[in-house]
Design a protein around this motif. Sequence first.
Motif, PDB file in Angstrom:
ATOM      1  N   PRO A 115      59.627  36.183  25.421  1.00 31.03           N
ATOM      2  CA  PRO A 115      60.963  35.803  24.962  1.00 31.03           C
ATOM      3  C   PRO A 115      61.163  34.298  25.104  1.00 31.03           C
ATOM      4  CG  PRO A 115      61.079  36.659  27.183  1.00 31.03           C
ATOM      5  CD  PRO A 115      59.648  36.807  26.755  1.00 31.03           C
ATOM      6  N   GLN A 116      62.205  33.762  24.465  1.00 29.22           N
ATOM      7  CA  GLN A 116      62.507  32.336  24.580  1.00 29.22           C
ATOM      8  C   GLN A 116      63.225  32.012  25.879  1.00 29.22           C
ATOM      9  OE1 GLN A 116      64.493  30.859  21.102  1.00 29.22           O
ATOM     10  NE2 GLN A 116      62.812  31.371  19.728  1.00 29.22           N
ATOM     11  N   GLU A 117      63.799  33.008  26.517  1.00 28.34           N
ATOM     12  CA  GLU A 117      64.408  32.844  27.830  1.00 28.34           C
ATOM     13  C   GLU A 117      64.010  34.040  28.677  1.00 28.34           C
ATOM     14  OE1 GLU A 117      68.579  32.185  27.527  1.00 28.34           O
ATOM     15  OE2 GLU A 117      68.379  30.260  26.502  1.00 28.34           O
ATOM     16  N   GLY A 118      64.138  33.888  29.998  1.00 34.08           N
ATOM     17  CA  GLY A 118      63.750  34.972  30.896  1.00 34.08           C
ATOM     18  C   GLY A 118      62.249  35.144  31.005  1.00 34.08           C
ATOM     19  N   GLU A 119      61.508  34.013  30.929  1.00 38.81           N
ATOM     20  CA  GLU A 119      60.046  34.085  30.966  1.00 38.81           C
ATOM     21  C   GLU A 119      59.539  34.673  32.279  1.00 38.81           C
ATOM     22  OE1 GLU A 119      61.224  30.382  28.595  1.00 38.81           O
ATOM     23  OE2 GLU A 119      61.717  31.247  30.553  1.00 38.81           O
ATOM     24  N   THR A 120      60.227  34.382  33.374  1.00 32.62           N
ATOM     25  CA  THR A 120      59.747  34.822  34.679  1.00 32.62           C
ATOM     26  C   THR A 120      59.737  36.342  34.781  1.00 32.62           C
ATOM     27  OG1 THR A 120      60.497  32.788  35.753  1.00 32.62           O
ATOM     28  CG2 THR A 120      60.181  34.721  37.150  1.00 32.62           C
ATOM     29  N   LEU A 121      60.852  36.975  34.427  1.00 27.97           N
ATOM     30  CA  LEU A 121      60.919  38.438  34.505  1.00 27.97           C
ATOM     31  C   LEU A 121      59.937  39.080  33.532  1.00 27.97           C
ATOM     32  CD1 LEU A 121      64.773  39.022  34.869  1.00 27.97           C
ATOM     33  CD2 LEU A 121      63.019  39.086  36.656  1.00 27.97           C
ATOM     34  N   TRP A 122      59.789  38.488  32.358  1.00 25.95           N
ATOM     35  CA  TRP A 122      58.833  39.014  31.379  1.00 25.95           C
ATOM     36  C   TRP A 122      57.414  38.947  31.937  1.00 25.95           C
ATOM     37  CZ3 TRP A 122      54.684  36.957  28.641  1.00 25.95           C
ATOM     38  CH2 TRP A 122      54.238  37.689  27.539  1.00 25.95           C
ATOM     39  N   LEU A 123      57.077  37.821  32.596  1.00 25.35           N
ATOM     40  CA  LEU A 123      55.747  37.679  33.176  1.00 25.35           C
ATOM     41  C   LEU A 123      55.497  38.705  34.271  1.00 25.35           C
ATOM     42  CD1 LEU A 123      54.834  33.898  33.631  1.00 25.35           C
ATOM     43  CD2 LEU A 123      53.493  35.672  32.510  1.00 25.35           C
ATOM     44  N   ILE A 124      56.479  38.905  35.126  1.00 25.55           N
ATOM     45  CA  ILE A 124      56.316  39.872  36.207  1.00 25.55           C
ATOM     46  C   ILE A 124      56.073  41.265  35.639  1.00 25.55           C
ATOM     47  CG2 ILE A 124      57.539  41.028  38.097  1.00 25.55           C
ATOM     48  CD1 ILE A 124      58.837  38.344  38.739  1.00 25.55           C
ATOM     49  N   ALA A 125      56.838  41.613  34.586  1.00 21.93           N
ATOM     50  CA  ALA A 125      56.626  42.917  33.945  1.00 21.93           C
ATOM     51  C   ALA A 125      55.234  43.003  33.330  1.00 21.93           C
ATOM     52  CB  ALA A 125      57.700  43.146  32.877  1.00 21.93           C
ATOM     53  N   LEU A 126      54.772  41.912  32.731  1.00 23.99           N
ATOM     54  CA  LEU A 126      53.430  41.894  32.143  1.00 23.99           C
ATOM     55  C   LEU A 126      52.361  42.109  33.205  1.00 23.99           C
ATOM     56  CD1 LEU A 126      51.227  41.243  30.057  1.00 23.99           C
ATOM     57  CD2 LEU A 126      51.726  38.811  30.389  1.00 23.99           C
ATOM     58  N   PHE A 127      52.467  41.397  34.327  1.00 22.82           N
ATOM     59  CA  PHE A 127      51.492  41.562  35.397  1.00 22.82           C
ATOM     60  C   PHE A 127      51.528  42.982  35.953  1.00 22.82           C
ATOM     61  CE2 PHE A 127      51.305  36.951  35.469  1.00 22.82           C
ATOM     62  CZ  PHE A 127      50.011  36.703  35.844  1.00 22.82           C
ATOM     63  N   ALA A 128      52.724  43.510  36.144  1.00 24.26           N
ATOM     64  CA  ALA A 128      52.844  44.852  36.716  1.00 24.26           C
ATOM     65  C   ALA A 128      52.207  45.900  35.804  1.00 24.26           C
ATOM     66  CB  ALA A 128      54.309  45.181  36.971  1.00 24.26           C
ATOM     67  N   ALA A 129      52.475  45.787  34.503  1.00 23.92           N
ATOM     68  CA  ALA A 129      51.954  46.781  33.564  1.00 23.92           C
ATOM     69  C   ALA A 129      50.448  46.648  33.372  1.00 23.92           C
ATOM     70  CB  ALA A 129      52.665  46.645  32.216  1.00 23.92           C
ATOM     71  N   SER A 130      49.920  45.451  33.490  1.00 18.67           N
ATOM     72  CA  SER A 130      48.514  45.215  33.165  1.00 18.67           C
ATOM     73  C   SER A 130      47.580  45.363  34.361  1.00 18.67           C
ATOM     74  CB  SER A 130      48.348  43.817  32.556  1.00 18.67           C
ATOM     75  OG  SER A 130      49.164  43.654  31.417  1.00 18.67           O
ATOM     76  N   VAL A 131      47.965  44.795  35.516  1.00 20.75           N
ATOM     77  CA  VAL A 131      47.059  44.801  36.668  1.00 20.75           C
ATOM     78  C   VAL A 131      47.718  45.323  37.939  1.00 20.75           C
ATOM     79  CG1 VAL A 131      45.654  42.895  35.802  1.00 20.75           C
ATOM     80  CG2 VAL A 131      47.632  42.395  37.244  1.00 20.75           C
ATOM     81  N   GLY A 132      48.951  45.801  37.827  1.00 18.11           N
ATOM     82  CA  GLY A 132      49.673  46.231  39.020  1.00 18.11           C
ATOM     83  C   GLY A 132      48.954  47.309  39.809  1.00 18.11           C
ATOM     84  N   LEU A 133      48.522  48.381  39.137  1.00 12.89           N
ATOM     85  CA  LEU A 133      47.901  49.505  39.837  1.00 12.89           C
ATOM     86  C   LEU A 133      46.533  49.136  40.417  1.00 12.89           C
ATOM     87  CD1 LEU A 133      48.280  52.439  40.662  1.00 12.89           C
ATOM     88  CD2 LEU A 133      47.214  53.124  38.496  1.00 12.89           C
ATOM     89  N   PRO A 134      45.625  48.512  39.660  1.00 15.19           N
ATOM     90  CA  PRO A 134      44.336  48.128  40.274  1.00 15.19           C
ATOM     91  C   PRO A 134      44.505  47.182  41.460  1.00 15.19           C
ATOM     92  CG  PRO A 134      44.206  48.003  37.886  1.00 15.19           C
ATOM     93  CD  PRO A 134      45.640  48.221  38.216  1.00 15.19           C
ATOM     94  N   PHE A 135      45.380  46.183  41.322  1.00 13.05           N
ATOM     95  CA  PHE A 135      45.559  45.234  42.412  1.00 13.05           C
ATOM     96  C   PHE A 135      46.152  45.925  43.641  1.00 13.05           C
ATOM     97  CE2 PHE A 135      47.528  41.864  44.840  1.00 13.05           C
ATOM     98  CZ  PHE A 135      46.596  40.846  44.773  1.00 13.05           C
ATOM     99  N   PHE A 136      47.119  46.790  43.430  1.00 11.53           N
ATOM    100  CA  PHE A 136      47.739  47.532  44.529  1.00 11.53           C
ATOM    101  C   PHE A 136      46.702  48.348  45.295  1.00 11.53           C
ATOM    102  CE2 PHE A 136      49.455  51.703  45.781  1.00 11.53           C
ATOM    103  CZ  PHE A 136      50.423  51.318  46.706  1.00 11.53           C
ATOM    104  N   ALA A 137      45.835  49.035  44.559  1.00  7.88           N
ATOM    105  CA  ALA A 137      44.834  49.885  45.203  1.00  7.88           C
ATOM    106  C   ALA A 137      43.848  49.067  46.030  1.00  7.88           C
ATOM    107  CB  ALA A 137      44.089  50.705  44.140  1.00  7.88           C
ATOM    108  N   VAL A 138      43.422  47.922  45.496  1.00  8.33           N
ATOM    109  CA  VAL A 138      42.459  47.085  46.220  1.00  8.33           C
ATOM    110  C   VAL A 138      43.142  46.378  47.386  1.00  8.33           C
ATOM    111  CG1 VAL A 138      40.834  45.171  46.012  1.00  8.33           C
ATOM    112  CG2 VAL A 138      41.046  46.823  44.161  1.00  8.33           C
ATOM    113  N   ALA A 139      44.414  45.999  47.211  1.00  5.80           N
ATOM    114  CA  ALA A 139      45.134  45.267  48.261  1.00  5.80           C
ATOM    115  C   ALA A 139      45.258  46.073  49.540  1.00  5.80           C
ATOM    116  CB  ALA A 139      46.518  44.870  47.751  1.00  5.80           C
ATOM    117  N   ALA A 140      45.320  47.391  49.434  1.00  2.99           N
ATOM    118  CA  ALA A 140      45.500  48.229  50.618  1.00  2.99           C
ATOM    119  C   ALA A 140      44.264  48.291  51.492  1.00  2.99           C
ATOM    120  CB  ALA A 140      45.895  49.646  50.184  1.00  2.99           C
ATOM    121  N   ASN A 141      43.108  47.912  50.963  1.00  3.94           N
ATOM    122  CA  ASN A 141      41.861  48.134  51.690  1.00  3.94           C
ATOM    123  C   ASN A 141      41.742  47.319  52.970  1.00  3.94           C
ATOM    124  OD1 ASN A 141      40.849  50.011  49.843  1.00  3.94           O
ATOM    125  ND2 ASN A 141      40.084  48.398  48.503  1.00  3.94           N
ATOM    126  N   GLY A 142      42.259  46.086  52.966  1.00  6.05           N
ATOM    127  CA  GLY A 142      42.104  45.234  54.140  1.00  6.05           C
ATOM    128  C   GLY A 142      42.632  45.874  55.420  1.00  6.05           C
TER     129      GLY A 142
END
Length: 704
Positions: A115-142
């Motif tokens: 969008p032309q405004e609200g880039e931050t929220l759009w980016l967060i949604a993009l990251f969550a939808a694209s890599v949220g689950l894989p990153f979450f699963a790997v993050a728990a391992n430590g």
Amino acid sequence: MDASSTPVPSVATARRIAATVPVYTITLFLSAFLLFGIQPMFAKMVLPKLGGSPGVWSVAMVFFQSALLAGYGYAHWLVARFSLRRAALIHLALMAVVLLVGLPIGIAAGFERPPQEGETLWLIALFAASVGLPFFAVAANGPLLQAWFARSGHPRAIDPYFLYAASNVGSFLALLAYPFLIEPVLTLSQQSLAWSFGFGLLLAAIAACAGLALGAVETRPAAPLDATAARPVSGRQKLGWVALAFVPSGLLVAVTAHLSTDVASVPLLWVVPLALFLLTFVIVFQSRPLLRHGWMLTAQLVFVAALILKMLFQWQIGWAGELALHLGLFFTTAMVAHGELARRRPDAAHLTGFYLWMSLGGVLGGLFCGLLAPLLFNSIVEYPILIVAGLLCRPGFTGIRLPGPVRAGLTGAVVVGLIALIVTEQQRSDSVRSFFGVNRITDSPDGRFRVLVHGSTVHGAQRLRQDDGSLVAGRPEALSYYYTGGGIADGIEAVRQVRGGRLGAVAAIGLGTGSLACQTRPGENWTFFEIDPEVARMASDPARFGFLAACAPTARIVLGDARLTLADAAPASLDLIVVDAFSSDAIPVHLMTTEALALYQSRLKPGGAILFHISNRNMDLGPVVTATAHARGLSTWIRPTRQTAELTALRKYSPHVAMVARRPEDVGLSAEQGWVAQPAPGPARAWRDDYADVIGPIWRKLMP
């Protein structure tokens, strides 16, 4: 007691104990390598969506810190609520789901255009939808694997924190490997496939770790880890963990934004502060740290003093000196704060809770710098605030016990001071901040010039008064890089003359102060493509800069990333495209790739040309343009900078430019004006959307 009454471990038990540390270490290393390998890889995928802005990495760090917190919370929940066997089954099932439905990594559907405004929220949604689950699963391992190790029966299980240092070695090496080994060799699609393969190996390794831990508890009930026998943790301790993690995390975002603004929005420069950040964890969680805590306490004061002296006396120490100063201050401050965290770590029974609270502090620090500060402040005041907070992390301050009324009074004073600072910043008119950075408008001390500075780079200047002090009247003179006789103006004029003395339609990518508008001619149809709405508002306001109003009042301004908005232009409709998209001293990589050139070619009329502004203090981009143009069957002409003291006094800066066209007769460039035809393809490799090697341009700049 005789020898026959002493328990003798079986051969299987001895082998299990011997294998435990190597297996856990390798697994945590692999997990951390994947965890921090995905960050620059996916951020690079996202960069073209938002013009290569440094803000992409700031938001990415906030998201990854938040996802890390979620992973740590999930690990804490598994350890606190379930037996080891059940927790292992749940986690292995999650990993299997990710392997089946969440890979390979790529941009999720529905996020093709921001969008032309609200880039931050759009980016967060993009990251969550694209890599949220894989990153979450790997993050728990430590924390999860360290908790399992604490129940493995190994002699070192009483203090599993050494494994945290081992995992951070994996993180550190992943960040170093990305710009030097992975990015120059593998395309993004190949990187994604390699990450998926690594994830499959990690799933098998975690299953092995679970088996080793279960072998140690198979003779007794598999209950959750018992925290009742350990020393209790107070709320004050938890708040201390949060505060000590907050400061270096916030500084990480602030320092990274500074570097990626003044050089380039590329993983090479993102990973340096993050690698140093992780290195501090590697060091402080060693049983005998390589760098003693006392040394870091002294070094922090030295760097703070050096920064204060530089600011007081306005010392010019060059870009390398600035880099060393800011990274040194960041590293020593992070070492002090993380060293205090390591000294205050709890017993192993509270391990996952410790990581959870520490991660919360990291998230809050990232949120403050990455999301809140751009909304609250019109300049980068969060940086000095965090430097002061870093000094408060020293044991001399953290050990102070104040009476309640005094503590309340100090807290109230800090709150009032912050509110006053926010109000003052919001009322500033000389500094404008957006997702894409900070633009500062300043008048010269003699009142003759008004200058726009983004980061540390001048993006435009307008003369306000003549040398005798009288106000300038009439059409303003194009200054900075756009003055008549400079490479940009001469390149435009050369193409204009080839086309009969007048251009038809022209697309200019990047607006700045609008100076380029004063190189237009009557009857020409110019359109400016600008990604930052705040820049468009500044350039359109005659009270700030008068170029657009005086020289091209009918010119269109199209907001959004040019790779997306220029695609809306009619095919074969443009005579010339001027690519002048700066972010301080950084040029968005995605505007210089073969795919970008293919788009430009499709929108140019036969015989059209592309003019690149490639001035850069830290990278030699001429060979990149030459190689990329050659890959599209195009030729390149370079005009180097020819700066003089006289030009500098007049606020005129000779630009480094590259002209790209199919034939010499399409551009009519003259060698007498300094244009040099480039041999193709030259020493560089062509850049693509999934491949860009920035080490080469930096090296060529350092070693001409």
